[in-house]
Design a protein around this motif. Structure first.
Motif, PDB file in Angstrom:
ATOM      1  N   ASP A 114      -8.762   2.250   4.910  1.00 28.85           N
ATOM      2  CA  ASP A 114      -8.309   2.081   3.534  1.00 28.85           C
ATOM      3  C   ASP A 114      -7.686   0.685   3.411  1.00 28.85           C
ATOM      4  O   ASP A 114      -6.591   0.424   3.911  1.00 28.85           O
ATOM      5  N   ARG A 115      -8.395  -0.241   2.781  1.00 31.98           N
ATOM      6  CA  ARG A 115      -7.952  -1.634   2.732  1.00 31.98           C
ATOM      7  C   ARG A 115      -6.597  -1.796   2.055  1.00 31.98           C
ATOM      8  O   ARG A 115      -5.767  -2.604   2.482  1.00 31.98           O
ATOM      9  N   THR A 116      -6.361  -1.026   1.011  1.00 32.46           N
ATOM     10  CA  THR A 116      -5.089  -1.124   0.294  1.00 32.46           C
ATOM     11  C   THR A 116      -3.932  -0.734   1.206  1.00 32.46           C
ATOM     12  O   THR A 116      -2.914  -1.424   1.292  1.00 32.46           O
ATOM     13  N   GLU A 117      -4.078   0.368   1.899  1.00 35.38           N
ATOM     14  CA  GLU A 117      -3.020   0.827   2.803  1.00 35.38           C
ATOM     15  C   GLU A 117      -2.872  -0.118   3.996  1.00 35.38           C
ATOM     16  O   GLU A 117      -1.760  -0.407   4.437  1.00 35.38           O
ATOM     17  N   PHE A 118      -3.983  -0.615   4.520  1.00 34.48           N
ATOM     18  CA  PHE A 118      -3.920  -1.515   5.674  1.00 34.48           C
ATOM     19  C   PHE A 118      -3.150  -2.785   5.331  1.00 34.48           C
ATOM     20  O   PHE A 118      -2.313  -3.248   6.118  1.00 34.48           O
ATOM     21  N   GLN A 119      -3.401  -3.351   4.170  1.00 39.49           N
ATOM     22  CA  GLN A 119      -2.697  -4.568   3.775  1.00 39.49           C
ATOM     23  C   GLN A 119      -1.214  -4.294   3.521  1.00 39.49           C
ATOM     24  O   GLN A 119      -0.371  -5.165   3.753  1.00 39.49           O
ATOM     25  N   LYS A 120      -0.888  -3.093   3.090  1.00 39.44           N
ATOM     26  CA  LYS A 120       0.500  -2.749   2.810  1.00 39.44           C
ATOM     27  C   LYS A 120       1.350  -2.752   4.070  1.00 39.44           C
ATOM     28  O   LYS A 120       2.516  -3.165   4.050  1.00 39.44           O
ATOM     29  N   ARG A 121       0.764  -2.291   5.209  1.00 41.34           N
ATOM     30  CA  ARG A 121       1.508  -2.214   6.464  1.00 41.34           C
ATOM     31  C   ARG A 121       0.686  -2.834   7.594  1.00 41.34           C
ATOM     32  O   ARG A 121       0.570  -2.273   8.689  1.00 41.34           O
ATOM     33  N   LYS A 122       0.140  -4.008   7.346  1.00 39.76           N
ATOM     34  CA  LYS A 122      -0.749  -4.648   8.311  1.00 39.76           C
ATOM     35  C   LYS A 122      -0.058  -4.879   9.652  1.00 39.76           C
ATOM     36  O   LYS A 122      -0.655  -4.689  10.714  1.00 39.76           O
ATOM     37  N   GLY A 123       1.198  -5.293   9.630  1.00 37.19           N
ATOM     38  CA  GLY A 123       1.925  -5.538  10.864  1.00 37.19           C
ATOM     39  C   GLY A 123       2.081  -4.281  11.699  1.00 37.19           C
ATOM     40  O   GLY A 123       1.916  -4.302  12.927  1.00 37.19           O
ATOM     41  N   LEU A 124       2.391  -3.169  11.054  1.00 39.93           N
ATOM     42  CA  LEU A 124       2.562  -1.902  11.767  1.00 39.93           C
ATOM     43  C   LEU A 124       1.247  -1.443  12.372  1.00 39.93           C
ATOM     44  O   LEU A 124       1.219  -0.943  13.509  1.00 39.93           O
ATOM     45  N   TYR A 125       0.148  -1.635  11.646  1.00 33.30           N
ATOM     46  CA  TYR A 125      -1.140  -1.129  12.105  1.00 33.30           C
ATOM     47  C   TYR A 125      -1.811  -2.041  13.136  1.00 33.30           C
ATOM     48  O   TYR A 125      -2.856  -1.674  13.681  1.00 33.30           O
ATOM     49  N   THR A 126      -1.256  -3.199  13.377  1.00 32.54           N
ATOM     50  CA  THR A 126      -1.802  -4.103  14.394  1.00 32.54           C
ATOM     51  C   THR A 126      -0.775  -4.302  15.516  1.00 32.54           C
ATOM     52  O   THR A 126      -0.863  -3.686  16.570  1.00 32.54           O
ATOM     53  N   TRP A 127       0.213  -5.149  15.267  1.00 31.50           N
ATOM     54  CA  TRP A 127       1.228  -5.430  16.282  1.00 31.50           C
ATOM     55  C   TRP A 127       2.071  -4.197  16.600  1.00 31.50           C
ATOM     56  O   TRP A 127       2.476  -3.984  17.749  1.00 31.50           O
ATOM     57  N   GLY A 128       2.333  -3.381  15.588  1.00 38.32           N
ATOM     58  CA  GLY A 128       3.109  -2.163  15.833  1.00 38.32           C
ATOM     59  C   GLY A 128       2.381  -1.214  16.764  1.00 38.32           C
ATOM     60  O   GLY A 128       2.961  -0.664  17.708  1.00 38.32           O
ATOM     61  N   LEU A 129       1.089  -1.011  16.520  1.00 30.43           N
ATOM     62  CA  LEU A 129       0.290  -0.146  17.382  1.00 30.43           C
ATOM     63  C   LEU A 129       0.229  -0.712  18.801  1.00 30.43           C
ATOM     64  O   LEU A 129       0.352   0.037  19.785  1.00 30.43           O
ATOM     65  N   ALA A 130       0.053  -2.031  18.910  1.00 26.60           N
ATOM     66  CA  ALA A 130       0.038  -2.666  20.230  1.00 26.60           C
ATOM     67  C   ALA A 130       1.375  -2.459  20.949  1.00 26.60           C
ATOM     68  O   ALA A 130       1.416  -2.244  22.168  1.00 26.60           O
ATOM     69  N   GLY A 131       2.467  -2.495  20.206  1.00 28.06           N
ATOM     70  CA  GLY A 131       3.786  -2.267  20.786  1.00 28.06           C
ATOM     71  C   GLY A 131       3.934  -0.853  21.324  1.00 28.06           C
ATOM     72  O   GLY A 131       4.505  -0.647  22.411  1.00 28.06           O
ATOM     73  N   PHE A 132       3.436   0.129  20.584  1.00 28.82           N
ATOM     74  CA  PHE A 132       3.464   1.518  21.061  1.00 28.82           C
ATOM     75  C   PHE A 132       2.736   1.627  22.400  1.00 28.82           C
ATOM     76  O   PHE A 132       3.225   2.257  23.344  1.00 28.82           O
ATOM     77  N   ILE A 133       1.546   1.008  22.477  1.00 25.25           N
ATOM     78  CA  ILE A 133       0.744   1.084  23.702  1.00 25.25           C
ATOM     79  C   ILE A 133       1.454   0.390  24.858  1.00 25.25           C
ATOM     80  O   ILE A 133       1.465   0.890  25.999  1.00 25.25           O
TER      81      ILE A 133
END
Length: 340
Positions: free
Chosen positions: A71-90
């Motif tokens: 969902d492009r709208t949602e991805f842009q809203k929390r882009k940092g969480l869905y990229t760097w945030g996910l990497a941080g969890f891993i």
């Protein structure tokens, strides 16, 4: 007045409520699995857990990406969480394994997952209340107190008075806080009182000619009933209990995501089927790696499984953000409008 459902009576009863039968189906599989000697050497724990984690649980985790990344709208809203945030969890997961804390990650994810399941059921409960104009202050308080007290009474019954290490599987074990056993017993008494009041309230509404919210009642019975079965009636190993508790939740989520995908991406043919098949392929791959890691905790498989474990925890976290309909009124309009 006829009750309102999220999708339809047939769809909701089959997937959002009736899928509770999977709790009993997986218990039956666990009891019979030792006869499948050709599969995982007849280990009934691993047989039950593999079918659960590969066919239901990890596929439902993958479905989250339809909401967060597709969902492009949602991805842009929390882009940092869905990229760097996910990497941080891993990254945190790999640090945990390096410190030999993988058992704590598994058990921690399971306990967090229980809270996640409790919240998801309650989310459906609130939707049914909103759809059926069930908003009287007395009902709001009584519904919430009855539901949460019952769910936590079940949880503390199982995790109270734990005097030894909690065995995940084989040599993988962890010590958890020894919660007082009286907590579960005390909450159970309170729950029975609240459940009685809840029942009288429904009878009173019917006698006064007021609407009785059938979807809400059926959902509460299925959620509380399955948790009672898992934590009170049965005594199963950790991995089996996880399967029994979670399978119902998984199908609820798959059905919710299929509904979302059809409404959100109407221009893509068979969009829900495509996401479902991709999620199943993901689940089978992850399930094989997870079973290999449980059989050989010191092998490469445990390291390989860590990213997927952290994706599970990431799913629990972001799900508390992306489905808050009060924060996404357009999402409520999209998903809760009647079918044409």
């Amino acid at each position: 007045m006829r009750p309102r459902w999220i999708v339809s009576a047939r769809y909701d009863l089959a997937f959002f409520i009736g899928s509770c039968v999977l709790t009993f189906a997986f218990y039956g599989l666990y009891r019979a699995a030792h006869h499948l000697g050709f599969f995982l050497h007849g280990d009934s724990i691993l047989i039950t857990y593999f079918f659960f984690t590969a066919l239901f649980d990890h596929p439902h985790i993958f479905q989250t990406f339809a909401r967060t990344h597709a969902d492009r709208t949602e991805f842009q809203k929390r882009k940092g969480l869905y990229t760097w945030g996910l990497a941080g969890f891993i990254a945190v997961g790999f640090i945990g394994v390096a410190l030999k804390l993988e058992a704590y990650l598994i058990v921690g994810a399971a306990i967090y997952g229980t809270w996640h399941i409790i919240k998801q059921h309650y989310g459906f409960l609130k939707i049914y209340k909103a759809l059926n104009d069930d908003r009287a202050p007395l009902d709001n308080w009584l519904d919430g107190l009855t539901y949460f007290t019952g769910m936590f009474a079940c949880f503390f019954q199982d995790y109270g008075d734990v005097r030894g290490p909690l065995v995940v599987y084989g040599s993988v074990s962890v010590r958890v806080p020894n919660l007082p056993g009286d907590w579960g017993e005390g909450l159970w008494v309170v729950f029975l009182v609240l459940l009685t009041l809840f029942g009288f309230r429904q009878v009173g509404r019917a006698m006064l000619g007021q609407r009785v919210n059938l979807p809400k009642i059926l959902l509460m019975l299925s959620a509380l009933g399955t948790h009672y079965f898992v934590f009170f009636v049965t005594a199963t190993p950790f991995l089996v209990a996880e399967a029994l508790e979670t399978a119902f939740h998984d199908v609820q989520y798959h059905a919710w995501m299929a509904h979302y995908e059809k409404r959100r991406f109407p221009g893509i043919r068979h969009v829900a089927l495509k996401w479902g098949l991709t999620a199943l392929a993901y689940g089978l791959i992850v399930g094989v790696i997870e079973i290999k890691g449980l059989l050989a905790p010191e092998s490469w498989a445990m390291w390989a499984f860590i990213p997927f474990t952290m994706v599970v925890i990431f799913h629990y976290f972001v799900d508390g953000l992306i489905w808050r309909i009060r924060d996404y009124p357009e999402l409520g309009t999209l998903l809760l409008k009647p079918n044409n």
